[in-house]
Design an enzyme around this catalytic site. Structure first.
Site, PDB file in Angstrom:
ATOM      1  N   MET A  17       0.843  -1.191   0.000  1.00 46.73           N
ATOM      2  CA  MET A  17       0.000   0.000   0.000  1.00 46.73           C
ATOM      3  C   MET A  17       0.882   1.246   0.000  1.00 46.73           C
ATOM      4  O   MET A  17       1.694   1.437   0.905  1.00 46.73           O
ATOM      5  CB  MET A  17      -0.935  -0.008   1.212  1.00 46.73           C
ATOM      6  CG  MET A  17      -1.987  -1.104   1.163  1.00 46.73           C
ATOM      7  SD  MET A  17      -3.015  -1.214   2.663  1.00 46.73           S
ATOM      8  CE  MET A  17      -1.884  -2.084   3.778  1.00 46.73           C
ATOM      9  N   CYS A  99      -2.626  -1.479  -9.855  1.00 43.40           N
ATOM     10  CA  CYS A  99      -2.787  -0.127  -9.327  1.00 43.40           C
ATOM     11  C   CYS A  99      -3.479   0.762 -10.354  1.00 43.40           C
ATOM     12  O   CYS A  99      -3.040   0.827 -11.510  1.00 43.40           O
ATOM     13  CB  CYS A  99      -1.433   0.457  -8.953  1.00 43.40           C
ATOM     14  SG  CYS A  99      -1.538   2.121  -8.260  1.00 43.40           S
ATOM     15  N   ARG A 234      -6.292  -2.729   3.888  1.00 45.09           N
ATOM     16  CA  ARG A 234      -6.572  -1.652   4.842  1.00 45.09           C
ATOM     17  C   ARG A 234      -6.885  -2.150   6.251  1.00 45.09           C
ATOM     18  O   ARG A 234      -6.517  -1.509   7.235  1.00 45.09           O
ATOM     19  CB  ARG A 234      -7.712  -0.791   4.308  1.00 45.09           C
ATOM     20  CG  ARG A 234      -7.277   0.161   3.198  1.00 45.09           C
ATOM     21  CD  ARG A 234      -8.463   0.797   2.512  1.00 45.09           C
ATOM     22  NE  ARG A 234      -9.183  -0.162   1.695  1.00 45.09           N
ATOM     23  CZ  ARG A 234     -10.379   0.056   1.166  1.00 45.09           C
ATOM     24  NH1 ARG A 234     -10.995   1.194   1.411  1.00 45.09           N
ATOM     25  NH2 ARG A 234     -10.960  -0.859   0.414  1.00 45.09           N
TER      26      ARG A 234
END
Length: 333
Positions: A17, A99, A234
């Site tokens: 990330m 991405c 996340r």
């Protein structure tokens, strides 16, 4: 054998990330889980070749097993970057084909590579030729108007022909036109069934699923359904203890729970070294804010660190002060 050890660790991994999974974040995650496979932020192949390598791809030996994620679409550059990454001691070299950011699109890599499987295969063949460690791919199920049921199997087949046998599939399309990178993490619907179908169609491939997975219970369910691995993003960052503290026992059947309080104390020597090298406290503690998410004292923990860690001279004593607030509230509860 290193390849099999890393493949075993890929049963659970923390997603790469941007701006989050730097070396400080990875050190914290490694304290919570000894087995989970960790990834760097994406680094472009030209940056690896020409940039400041210690800053861009430096890591501590304690972070193993660790994968370097590369961005790029030039086979020659990727070959050299993969060679450098392997030489530096990474356990895996991963190519980003997922991405959706504007910057990545303008460089003709990331998710846009879903439209060019033959180029991805060429890139991977060059990387494999240059790297003694395994080369893997992280991809989407498709982009824009592509039909995932048609595109994804063709992509896997073409890239697997280059020698890649391990893929992580983010189970969402990426909309390169019309959605921001943030929106691309939430708005396109998840299609876990398609990823499961790919495992049935390509049983020889090691397939991990990524996207929207927020608990260890969900991870165990995917593993039980036949997938080889689960990548969590996340949730592992915002609530690291919830995901990683008991991962070794539940996913690999070894070790014991690592308590968040112990991880904080174990971070102190690392923080002291970072400060001695000229670093600032907030560069480390910004990754620790979610350690006590959902627990008594979590708000005070975040407040003390958020307000004080960026002040000149802030050091380990501030972390201990924040921890004391958590422990005081827990004792009173």
């Amino acid at each position: 054998m290193l390849k099999e050890k890393v493949k075993s660790s890929a049963r659970l991994s923390v997603a790469p990330m941007m701006d989050w999974t730097d070396r400080h974040c990875r050190h914290l995650h490694r304290l919570l889980s000894h087995r989970t496979l960790l990834y760097t932020e994406m680094v472009t192949a030209p940056a690896v070749i020409h940039g400041e390598r210690d800053r861009l791809i430096g890591f501590d030996a304690s972070e193993h097993p660790l994968a370097l994620q590369l961005g790029g679409s030039d086979p020659v550059d990727l070959r050299e970057a993969a060679r450098i990454g392997a030489e530096r001691g990474y356990d895996e070299i991963n190519l980003n084909c997922g991405c959706p950011s504007d910057r990545v699109q303008s460089g003709a890599f990331g998710a846009v590579l879903m439209t060019r499987p033959e180029l991805v295969a060429e890139c991977c063949a060059e990387m494999i030729a240059a790297s003694p460690v395994e080369v893997t791919v992280k991809c989407r199920i498709g982009v824009d108007e592509q039909v995932p049921e048609e595109v994804l199997p063709r992509f896997l087949e073409a890239v697997a022909a280059s020698g890649v046998s391990r893929f992580t599939i983010h189970a969402r399309k990426a909309w390169l036109q019309g959605l921001s990178p943030k929106e691309n993490r939430d708005i396109p619907p998840l299609d876990y069934d398609l990823v499961l179908r790919m495992k049935r169609e390509f049983p020889q491939l090691h397939l991990s699923v990524n996207g929207g997975i927020g608990t260890l219970d969900e991870a165990e369910s995917f593993l039980a359904s036949g997938l080889d691995g689960v990548m969590i993003g996340r949730a592992a960052y915002h609530s690291p203890a919830d995901i990683l503290s008991d991962a070794d026992r539940r996913i690999w059947g070894e070790g014991a729970v690592t308590h968040a309080e112990d991880a904080v104390r174990d971070m102190l020597p690392y923080i002291e070294r970072h400060l001695a090298d000229g670093g600032r406290l907030h560069q480390v503690t910004r990754h620790m804010l979610g350690l006590f998410a959902g627990r008594p004292g979590a708000r005070g923990w975040r407040r003390v660190l958020s307000e004080g860690a960026s002040r000149p001279g802030a050091g380990p004593e501030l972390v201990l002060e924040a921890l004391q607030r958590v422990e005081d509230l827990q004792q009173a509860a």
